[in-house]
Design a protein around this motif. Structure first.
Motif, PDB file in Angstrom:
ATOM      1  N   ALA A   5      -3.130   4.911  -1.211  1.00 60.06           N
ATOM      2  CA  ALA A   5      -3.027   5.217   0.217  1.00 60.06           C
ATOM      3  C   ALA A   5      -3.084   6.728   0.433  1.00 60.06           C
ATOM      4  O   ALA A   5      -2.451   7.496  -0.295  1.00 60.06           O
ATOM      5  CB  ALA A   5      -1.727   4.654   0.783  1.00 60.06           C
ATOM      6  N   LYS A   6      -3.872   7.132   1.424  1.00 53.48           N
ATOM      7  CA  LYS A   6      -3.990   8.547   1.774  1.00 53.48           C
ATOM      8  C   LYS A   6      -3.846   8.718   3.280  1.00 53.48           C
ATOM      9  O   LYS A   6      -4.049   7.767   4.036  1.00 53.48           O
ATOM     10  CB  LYS A   6      -5.348   9.100   1.325  1.00 53.48           C
TER      11      LYS A   6
ATOM     12  N   VAL B 278       0.800  -1.228   0.000  1.00 57.27           N
ATOM     13  CA  VAL B 278       0.000   0.000   0.000  1.00 57.27           C
ATOM     14  C   VAL B 278       0.833   1.279   0.000  1.00 57.27           C
ATOM     15  O   VAL B 278       0.367   2.325  -0.443  1.00 57.27           O
ATOM     16  CB  VAL B 278      -0.968   0.026   1.198  1.00 57.27           C
ATOM     17  N   MET B 279       2.078   1.217   0.496  1.00 56.47           N
ATOM     18  CA  MET B 279       2.911   2.424   0.571  1.00 56.47           C
ATOM     19  C   MET B 279       4.053   2.406  -0.450  1.00 56.47           C
ATOM     20  O   MET B 279       5.043   3.125  -0.296  1.00 56.47           O
ATOM     21  CB  MET B 279       3.475   2.586   1.988  1.00 56.47           C
TER      22      MET B 279
ATOM     23  N   VAL C 262       5.107  -0.300   8.005  1.00 59.55           N
ATOM     24  CA  VAL C 262       3.639  -0.367   7.963  1.00 59.55           C
ATOM     25  C   VAL C 262       3.226  -1.229   9.145  1.00 59.55           C
ATOM     26  O   VAL C 262       3.501  -2.425   9.183  1.00 59.55           O
ATOM     27  CB  VAL C 262       3.130  -0.968   6.633  1.00 59.55           C
TER      28      VAL C 262
ATOM     29  N   TYR D  82      -2.687   6.076   8.027  1.00 58.58           N
ATOM     30  CA  TYR D  82      -3.035   6.112   6.610  1.00 58.58           C
ATOM     31  C   TYR D  82      -4.172   5.127   6.347  1.00 58.58           C
ATOM     32  O   TYR D  82      -4.489   4.287   7.192  1.00 58.58           O
ATOM     33  CB  TYR D  82      -1.815   5.754   5.758  1.00 58.58           C
ATOM     34  N   TYR D  83      -4.781   5.237   5.142  1.00 60.02           N
ATOM     35  CA  TYR D  83      -5.871   4.310   4.835  1.00 60.02           C
ATOM     36  C   TYR D  83      -5.931   3.993   3.345  1.00 60.02           C
ATOM     37  O   TYR D  83      -5.428   4.732   2.491  1.00 60.02           O
ATOM     38  CB  TYR D  83      -7.214   4.879   5.280  1.00 60.02           C
ATOM     39  N   THR D  84      -6.579   2.865   3.046  1.00 62.22           N
ATOM     40  CA  THR D  84      -6.988   2.500   1.698  1.00 62.22           C
ATOM     41  C   THR D  84      -8.367   1.875   1.798  1.00 62.22           C
ATOM     42  O   THR D  84      -8.763   1.411   2.877  1.00 62.22           O
ATOM     43  CB  THR D  84      -5.988   1.522   1.042  1.00 62.22           C
TER      44      THR D  84
END
Length: 277
Positions: A151-152, A88-89, A98, A138-140
């Motif tokens: 990812a934001k 994700v990153m 993570v 962070y999230y997805t």
């Protein structure tokens, strides 16, 4: 049921079970050995059940150096599909880690939200933490665990934060239980929002003592129970609340096997538990 890992995380997924949410027993053995990620460990296993009854599992695969987390799924908690590494990153090359991915199923949007803590040195105001320990959440989101949104940033409370979990507490009310990971705190707090993705309010004062982490929340019909890893005292602690503003220490009323570490509570049918037992 309660996911678990045992230090140092090499032997994988463990389970506890309870019929009342207070007294927990271990299911013997490991139910999944981790094979993905740099260190190939399983820490902080989080399970959420989808509307089709499938159990989805994510976990921390390494202390440092990984830019994603582990993922697999099962319909019976015993037979698991091949493990995947979800990077994700990968678009943030400076990412140090993570940690503790946590699953939440958003019934309104019919999608899974996955939140986790990462440190990107130099990205945020340093504060009192070292650059390699200055985490943000962070999230997805995903509907099928095949395609994931980019990812934001999920939460920047102005300090290093890890181990957050989303709880739906009303029609359009959400509570985030989180760990303030700064050296002078290292305790649990709450924040509130009208949407699971926020924006969340400024975090509250701490409702646990220091050296506590890994919160997970269950509702027993009358009140909410927040379990947490009281790692400073090498045991599990818990508080009860009806409003997430007032908390009562119920550690003396719970029973959690020694060695159980940072997991999440989820519901499973008794038939599935009996098949495992």
């Amino acid at each position: 049921m309660f996911t678990s890992f045992h230090e140092p995380g090499k032997d994988g997924l463990h389970f506890l079970y309870s019929y009342d949410g207070y007294k927990w027993d271990s299911l013997p053995g490991s139910f999944l050995t981790p094979v993905v990620g740099k260190d190939k460990i399983m820490r902080d296993p989080s399970i959420a059940k989808g509307p089709d009854g499938v159990f989805h599992l994510v976990w921390t695969t390494s202390w440092k150096g990984d830019k994603g987390f582990g993922y697999t799924y099962s319909s019976d908690l015993q037979h698991w599909k091949p493990q995947q590494f979800i990077p994700v990153m990968e678009n943030e090359p400076a990412t140090a880690n993570v940690w503790a991915p946590e699953l939440y199923y958003d019934e309104d949007e019919k999608q899974f939200i996955i939140i986790w803590a990462s440190c990107i040195p130099g990205r945020f105001e340093k504060g009192i933490e070292e650059e390699t320990n200055n985490h943000r959440m962070y999230y997805t989101v995903t509907k099928d665990f095949k395609s994931f949104s980019p990812a934001k940033l999920f939460l920047d409370p102005g300090f290093s934060v890890i181990d957050a979990t989303i709880v739906k507490t009303g029609m359009q009310e959400y509570t985030l239980v989180l760990k303030d990971n700064t050296r002078n705190e290292r305790d649990l707090k709450v924040a509130f929002a009208k949407h699971p993705l926020g924006p969340y309010s400024n975090p509250s004062a701490a409702f646990t003592g220091k050296l506590t982490e890994g919160p997970t929340v269950l509702n027993n019909g009358k009140e909410w129970l927040i379990y947490y890893d009281d790692y400073g005292n090498k045991k599990y602690g818990a508080v009860s609340t009806t409003d997430f503003h007032h908390f009562k220490d119920i550690t003396g009323q719970i029973s959690v096997p020694v060695g159980h570490k940072h997991g999440t509570v989820f519901k499973a049918r008794r038939k599935i538990l009996n098949q495992i037992k």
